[in-house]
Design an enzyme around this catalytic site. Structure first.
Site, PDB file in Angstrom:
ATOM      1  CG  ASP A  87      -9.845  12.792 -16.531  1.00 54.88           C
ATOM      2  OD1 ASP A  87      -9.111  12.661 -15.415  1.00 54.88           O
ATOM      3  OD2 ASP A  87     -10.895  13.613 -16.587  1.00 54.88           O
ATOM      4  CD  GLU A 100     -13.142  13.484 -11.030  1.00 59.00           C
ATOM      5  OE1 GLU A 100     -11.883  13.455 -11.591  1.00 59.00           O
ATOM      6  OE2 GLU A 100     -14.059  14.039 -11.284  1.00 59.00           O
TER       7      GLU A 100
END
Length: 238
Positions: free
Chosen positions: A154, A218
């Site tokens: 991420d 995401e």
């Protein structure tokens, strides 16, 4: 003969001194590694900053700056990945630098112990997320996330001043505004701007060209291989 013996003794003493210094440095390094991180290293993962020091790290789950509002990771403060994933990430950093000099990758999450996955999963109950919708936001810990195998990352991009680019939402935002698959719809509705989508594409381009795949819900999440491949190749990080 005596001279030869003296030279040999000096060489041996010098070698032992260097070896002692190296061991001392190793001992000092080990003292800075937490119990959790030692287990991760023992499983063959690497600190991504040891591969590329230009990559910035700010583990959100090691701070209160996350949807749980507390430190979930405890003594895990560095970002780790499987070696081949770290190599891909380093390539992405290089490609970003070539395309946008001064820009850098900022990592928010990397390898995640499965024990932390359970904490994230349980926290969704406090947010009143219906059980059938929980997997939209957090992988079921019984199955595992790609993070639990050290094969997901991420991250975002920061500019020359170290300021994160405007991506339209914060990290870990729950909802369509964060979905790459919904960007054009959100643009039409005026909920995302063309600049915000362009910023996402700066990150996306570098990551995809380096071998990562995009997550459809995401903007910050990228996978280095499928979960099926990761499970077959690597053991889960406990």
């Amino acid at each position: 003969m005596r001279l030869i013996k003296i030279v040999c003794l000096v060489f041996i003493a010098s070698f032992l001194s260097i070896d002692s210094q190296a061991q001392s440095q190793k001992d000092k390094s080990n003292k800075n590694i937490s119990t959790t991180e030692k287990k991760i290293l023992d499983q063959g993962l690497v600190d991504i900053q040891s591969i590329n020091p230009e990559i910035l790290v700010e583990l959100k789950y090691a701070t209160p700056d996350n949807f749980m509002k507390k430190n979930v990771y405890g003594d895990l403060t560095h970002a780790y990945l499987q070696p081949e994933m770290a190599t891909k990430l380093s390539k992405a950093s290089t490609l970003l630098k070539q395309a946008k000099p001064g820009y850098k990758l900022l990592v928010y999450d990397a390898a995640r112990p499965n024990s932390a996955q359970y904490k994230l999963w349980d926290a969704l109950d406090d947010l009143k997320i219906p059980p059938r919708q929980k997997t939209q936001y957090v992988a079921d810990p019984k199955i595992g996330s790609n993070h639990n195998f050290g094969c997901a990352i991420d991250l975002t991009v920061v500019d020359e001043k170290g300021i994160p680019l405007d991506m339209g939402t914060k990290y870990d935002f729950f909802g369509p505004l964060a979905y790459p698959r919904s960007e054009q719809e959100m643009l039409k509705q005026g909920k995302l701007t063309a600049k915000q989508i362009s910023n996402r594409n700066i990150l996306r381009k570098a990551m995809v060209q380096s071998g990562f795949t995009v997550n459809t819900t995401e903007w910050w999440h990228f996978d280095g291989m499928s979960k099926k491949q990761a499970r077959a190749k690597y053991g889960m990080i406990k």
